[in-house]
Design a protein around this motif. Structure first.
Motif, mmCIF file in Angstrom:
data_model
loop_
_atom_site.group_PDB
_atom_site.id
_atom_site.type_symbol
_atom_site.label_atom_id
_atom_site.label_comp_id
_atom_site.label_asym_id
_atom_site.label_seq_id
_atom_site.Cartn_x
_atom_site.Cartn_y
_atom_site.Cartn_z
ATOM 1 N N GLY A 112 0.901 -11.118 5.904
ATOM 2 C CA GLY A 112 1.101 -10.175 6.931
ATOM 3 C C GLY A 112 1.856 -10.707 8.025
ATOM 4 O O GLY A 112 2.647 -9.836 9.052
ATOM 5 N N ILE A 113 2.311 -11.738 8.021
ATOM 6 C CA ILE A 113 3.019 -12.452 9.156
ATOM 7 C C ILE A 113 4.514 -12.019 9.131
ATOM 8 O O ILE A 113 5.007 -12.197 10.098
ATOM 9 N N ILE A 114 4.952 -11.491 7.988
ATOM 10 C CA ILE A 114 6.345 -11.228 7.898
ATOM 11 C C ILE A 114 6.557 -9.882 8.755
ATOM 12 O O ILE A 114 7.709 -9.544 9.170
ATOM 13 N N VAL A 115 5.399 -9.010 9.395
ATOM 14 C CA VAL A 115 5.648 -8.034 10.068
ATOM 15 C C VAL A 115 6.274 -8.440 11.515
ATOM 16 O O VAL A 115 7.320 -8.189 12.112
ATOM 17 N N ASN A 116 5.553 -9.656 12.010
ATOM 18 C CA ASN A 116 6.101 -10.444 13.397
ATOM 19 C C ASN A 116 7.663 -10.885 13.182
ATOM 20 O O ASN A 116 8.201 -10.825 13.995
ATOM 21 N N LEU A 117 7.582 -11.678 11.849
ATOM 22 C CA LEU A 117 8.976 -12.467 11.679
ATOM 23 C C LEU A 117 9.926 -11.443 11.627
ATOM 24 O O LEU A 117 11.099 -11.412 12.060
ATOM 25 N N GLY A 118 9.776 -10.341 10.668
ATOM 26 C CA GLY A 118 10.901 -9.207 10.592
ATOM 27 C C GLY A 118 11.119 -8.712 11.989
ATOM 28 O O GLY A 118 12.265 -8.197 12.213
ATOM 29 N N GLU A 119 10.131 -8.402 12.745
ATOM 30 C CA GLU A 119 10.655 -7.819 14.308
ATOM 31 C C GLU A 119 11.439 -8.816 14.968
ATOM 32 O O GLU A 119 12.414 -8.347 15.656
ATOM 33 N N ARG A 145 30.780 -6.503 21.762
ATOM 34 C CA ARG A 145 31.309 -6.403 23.051
ATOM 35 C C ARG A 145 32.613 -7.300 23.206
ATOM 36 O O ARG A 145 33.498 -7.210 23.918
ATOM 37 N N THR A 146 32.515 -8.609 22.599
ATOM 38 C CA THR A 146 33.477 -9.577 22.961
ATOM 39 C C THR A 146 34.825 -9.743 21.971
ATOM 40 O O THR A 146 35.764 -10.351 22.118
ATOM 41 N N CYS A 147 34.304 -9.218 20.506
ATOM 42 C CA CYS A 147 35.258 -9.335 19.655
ATOM 43 C C CYS A 147 36.274 -8.131 19.364
ATOM 44 O O CYS A 147 35.617 -7.065 19.725
ATOM 45 N N ALA A 148 37.266 -8.077 18.829
ATOM 46 C CA ALA A 148 38.069 -6.875 18.538
ATOM 47 C C ALA A 148 37.586 -6.041 17.448
ATOM 48 O O ALA A 148 37.692 -4.924 17.249
ATOM 49 N N VAL A 149 36.787 -6.928 16.639
ATOM 50 C CA VAL A 149 36.437 -6.152 15.474
ATOM 51 C C VAL A 149 34.618 -5.861 15.507
ATOM 52 O O VAL A 149 34.030 -6.561 16.154
ATOM 53 N N LYS A 150 34.152 -4.670 14.687
ATOM 54 C CA LYS A 150 32.920 -4.445 14.732
ATOM 55 C C LYS A 150 32.279 -4.294 13.367
ATOM 56 O O LYS A 150 32.368 -3.387 12.876
ATOM 57 N N PRO A 151 31.852 -5.733 12.879
ATOM 58 C CA PRO A 151 31.427 -5.558 11.473
ATOM 59 C C PRO A 151 29.920 -5.144 11.492
ATOM 60 O O PRO A 151 29.146 -4.670 12.417
ATOM 61 N N ILE A 152 29.559 -4.755 10.084
ATOM 62 C CA ILE A 152 28.321 -3.956 9.940
ATOM 63 C C ILE A 152 27.113 -5.337 9.845
ATOM 64 O O ILE A 152 27.378 -6.526 9.468
ATOM 65 N N LEU A 153 26.023 -4.957 10.425
ATOM 66 C CA LEU A 153 24.845 -5.973 10.570
ATOM 67 C C LEU A 153 24.107 -5.507 9.544
ATOM 68 O O LEU A 153 23.143 -4.536 9.548
ATOM 69 N N SER A 154 23.550 -6.306 8.451
ATOM 70 C CA SER A 154 22.467 -6.051 7.352
ATOM 71 C C SER A 154 21.515 -6.892 7.548
ATOM 72 O O SER A 154 21.617 -8.006 7.711
ATOM 73 N N VAL A 155 20.311 -6.365 7.471
ATOM 74 C CA VAL A 155 18.950 -7.067 7.732
ATOM 75 C C VAL A 155 18.098 -6.648 6.481
ATOM 76 O O VAL A 155 17.954 -5.479 6.285
ATOM 77 N N ASN A 156 17.567 -7.681 6.007
ATOM 78 C CA ASN A 156 16.552 -7.523 5.054
ATOM 79 C C ASN A 156 15.176 -6.938 5.609
ATOM 80 O O ASN A 156 14.760 -7.746 6.504
ATOM 81 N N ILE A 157 14.702 -5.985 5.020
ATOM 82 C CA ILE A 157 13.344 -5.548 5.243
ATOM 83 C C ILE A 157 12.335 -5.731 4.317
ATOM 84 O O ILE A 157 12.595 -5.228 3.224
ATOM 85 N N SER A 158 11.345 -6.384 4.585
ATOM 86 C CA SER A 158 9.996 -6.614 3.494
ATOM 87 C C SER A 158 9.487 -5.167 3.372
ATOM 88 O O SER A 158 9.207 -4.441 4.221
ATOM 89 N N VAL A 159 8.814 -5.232 2.016
ATOM 90 C CA VAL A 159 8.182 -3.609 1.631
ATOM 91 C C VAL A 159 6.804 -3.797 2.516
ATOM 92 O O VAL A 159 6.490 -2.670 2.953
ATOM 93 N N VAL A 160 6.224 -5.004 2.942
ATOM 94 C CA VAL A 160 5.307 -4.867 3.698
ATOM 95 C C VAL A 160 5.477 -4.347 5.107
ATOM 96 O O VAL A 160 4.768 -3.718 5.809
ATOM 97 N N GLN A 161 6.516 -4.885 5.769
ATOM 98 C CA GLN A 161 6.932 -4.552 6.820
ATOM 99 C C GLN A 161 7.393 -3.210 7.141
ATOM 100 O O GLN A 161 7.325 -2.114 7.846
ATOM 101 N N PHE A 162 8.222 -2.758 5.781
ATOM 102 C CA PHE A 162 8.898 -1.213 5.665
ATOM 103 C C PHE A 162 7.458 -0.254 5.649
ATOM 104 O O PHE A 162 7.677 0.969 6.372
#
Length: 623
Positions: A425-432, A447-464
């Protein structure tokens, strides 16, 4: 005569008066009758006392008229008393005064001194009337007080009776409430200690029983065994026959296990398709093996549900106290780890916990303990691996990857610590923590760069599956000010084994916030092609396992092409993970794969490397 006797006499008279002369006419007639009688007697007394009026028998006696007048005076007194008793005090006084005046007239004018006793009688009668008047008023006050007390007592009695009825009703209600509470308490105790589906003891009761046995064994130096049982490929039954049939099947499995265990043994359900058997007897290893193996063999017999035959196997892991653990948690963990070793080696076997597993368990415990302090000790960091358009080489975005450099253990691979974090269950705090830091970093990047790339974040099923998951993401978005349109959450296929209703609800909530959804590691886990239609996903990520073999193996070659084609038909973009060679890239481009991620075009970046890459990109970002 005592006061009580007088009160009784008066009350009796008034009762007669009120009952015998209830009408006004009767009372008036009685009053005038008394007045007339009194006046008649007064006139007769005066006439008798006048000289020369004796006649008949009265002449023969010297005092005949006087005697008769005395008798008549006594009758007058009685009349006055009767008037007084009938509440005609004023009338009695007036008549008494008239009577006294008549007697005085006889004495003074007619010189009839024989009338003197009559005057005394009249005066005494006046005193008696006055005394009766005073006494009656006092008595009436007492009677009124008694009556008032009686009324109060009657009111109190009625109130007490009503209160008694109310208390009786309340008592019955309380008894009913107590009965309901006792019933609910029994039900709650059952739900707290027993599995509602199979009726077997649940995880909590299993742990309680283990702790009890450990306490007893410490005094008697006994040993006992714990068996961790997991049904093999149970998910296939749920997927093919439905969850209702799956529940009925679990009930039949529980019945079969119960039929095969020793009367003193303790069988429980840990959850899902996992069972636990506590054997509180000192048996040799061979005896334990034979006993548990008999349960495994009994399970192989066909089950029949809804006229359908089902065959299933199970994996059994055995841990023995105190050799394999001295606490309930350690024993269950050892038995669980042993069961997973059976799964890895082909399933449908019985295995004992051993020294090698013990070393693995100790390492696991050490990692767990250090991981709990990793955030506080500032041992975690993030790196970001770029994703590119497979055709234009334009930057799409970055996948966030977690790294842990422990002060005690050194650099620990995510393949080691992520599974442990999920199990504990530690993954809940890690994921946050990962979401918070990644959004803060990319907010500054946007804010500082000209481009705005997508940010992908992995979510554990326990966290989800945490109820607070969606509100937590919303809170971090508000705190960081990161634009939700550029956030992509990656969920693995393992969410498909969870409650589909809960999964869909959470995903639709994320979509409503503008967040993108990606299904990660597709093809390696639990998802079937039907899930692609059910889940509201934007992106499908093909696992590196398939990419590695698309050139050498025809099966992977065909499967990857089919996945890309199917995803495009459903309007889903495809990201290929782990692309490392140009041949892999050529094949993916030929199949129309949208994006690639891998060492061929970009390794994970840390620190200032991210800004350096972004500074070289054109303002327009792919995706």
């Amino acid at each position: 005569m005592t006061n009580q006797t007088c009160a009784t006499s008066l009350q009796s008279f008034w009762e007669i008066d009120s009952s015998g002369y209830s009408s006004k006419h009767q009372k008036r007639f009685m009053l005038w009758g008394f007045i007339a009688l009194y006046l008649l007697i007064s006139a007769a007394t005066v006439w008798l006392l006048k000289p020369g009026h004796e006649f008949g028998l009265l002449r023969r006696a010297e005092f005949g008229s006087v005697t008769i007048s005395g008798i008549l005076s006594q009758v007058q007194v009685l009349v006055l008393i009767m008037l007084s008793l009938s509440k005609s005090f004023k009338t009695a006084i007036v008549l008494n005064v008239i009577g006294m005046m008549i007697v005085l007239q006889a004495i003074l004018l007619d010189q009839s001194y024989y009338a003197a006793p009559n005057l005394i009688i009249q005066a005494g009668a006046a005193c008696i009337v006055l005394l009766l008047s005073v006494y009656r008023k006092k008595l009436e006050k007492k009677l009124a007080a008694v009556e008032a007390q009686k009324e109060k007592l009657e009111v109190l009695y009625r109130e007490v009776a009503a209160a008694g009825k109310l208390l009786s009703r309340r008592n019955m209600e309380l008894q009913e409430c107590n009965r309901i509470m006792e019933s609910n308490e029994k039900q709650l105790n059952f739900l707290a200690m027993y599995d509602s589906l199979t009726g077997l003891p649940n995880r909590r009761m299993i742990i309680n029983r283990l702790e009890q046995l450990i306490d007893e064994s410490q005094h008697k130096e006994n040993s006992f065994a714990v068996v961790f049982i997991d049904l093999d490929d149970f998910k296939k039954i749920n997927d093919s026959l439905g969850h209702h049939t799956g529940d009925l099947f679990l009930q039949q499995v529980a019945v079969r296990f119960n039929a095969g265990i020793h009367p003193g043994d303790f069988l429980g359900r840990l959850g899902g398709d996992e069972f636990s058997l506590i054997i509180p007897r000192s048996l040799s290893q061979q005896e334990l093996l034979n006993y548990v193996n008999s349960l495994r063999i009994a399970l192989l017999e066909r089950f029949v549900l809804d006229q359908k035959e089902i065959v299933i196997t199970a994996s059994f892991g055995i841990a023995v106290y105190p050799k394999d653990g001295d606490s309930a948690a350690e024993l269950l963990r050892a038995a669980d780890m042993t069961m997973y070793k059976v799964k890895e080696s082909g399933k449908n076997e019985v295995l004992f916990f051993n020294t090698e597993m013990q070393q693995s368990l100790m390492e696991r415990i050490r990692i767990e303990n250090c991981l709990r302090e990793a955030i506080e000790n500032n041992e975690l960091s993030l790196v970001f691996q770029p994703q590119y358009d497979a055709h234009s080489h334009g930057l799409r975005g970055f996948e966030t990857l977690l790294r842990w450099n422990s002060a005690e253990l050194g650099a620990v691979s995510p393949a080691k610590f992520i599974p442990i974090a999920e199990e504990t269950g530690i993954i809940v705090n890690l994921g946050e923590w990962v979401l918070q830091k990644a959004m803060e970093r990319f907010r500054d990047v946007h804010r500082t760069c000209a481009v705005k790339p997508i940010l992908s974040v992995n979510i554990s099923v326990v966290q989800f599956m945490e109820p607070s998951f969606v509100p937590m993401i919303q809170r971090i978005l508000e705190q960081t000010g990161f634009d939700a349109r550029y956030l992509e959450v990656e969920v693995t296929e393992s969410v498909c084994i969870c409650s589909m209703e809960q999964v869909l609800t959470a995903l639709h909530q994320l979509k409503a916030m503008g967040i993108r959804i990606a299904l990660d590691d597709f093809g390696t886990g639990y998802a079937s092609l039907s899930y692609l239609q059910k889940l509201p996903i934007d992106t499908l990520k093909i696992d590196k396992v398939f990419i590695d073999s698309i050139i050498q193996e025809r099966e992977s070659h065909l499967m990857v092409g089919s996945i890309i084609s199917l995803a495009h038909h459903l309007g889903i973009d495809v990201v290929a993970e782990g692309v490392e060679t140009n041949k892999q890239l050529d094949y993916l481009q030929s199949r129309g794969c949208n994006y690639i991620q891998g060492f061929l075009w970009g390794k994970p970046l840390a620190g200032s490397q991210l800004e350096e890459l972004l500074s070289k990109q054109p303002e327009r970002v792919a995706g």
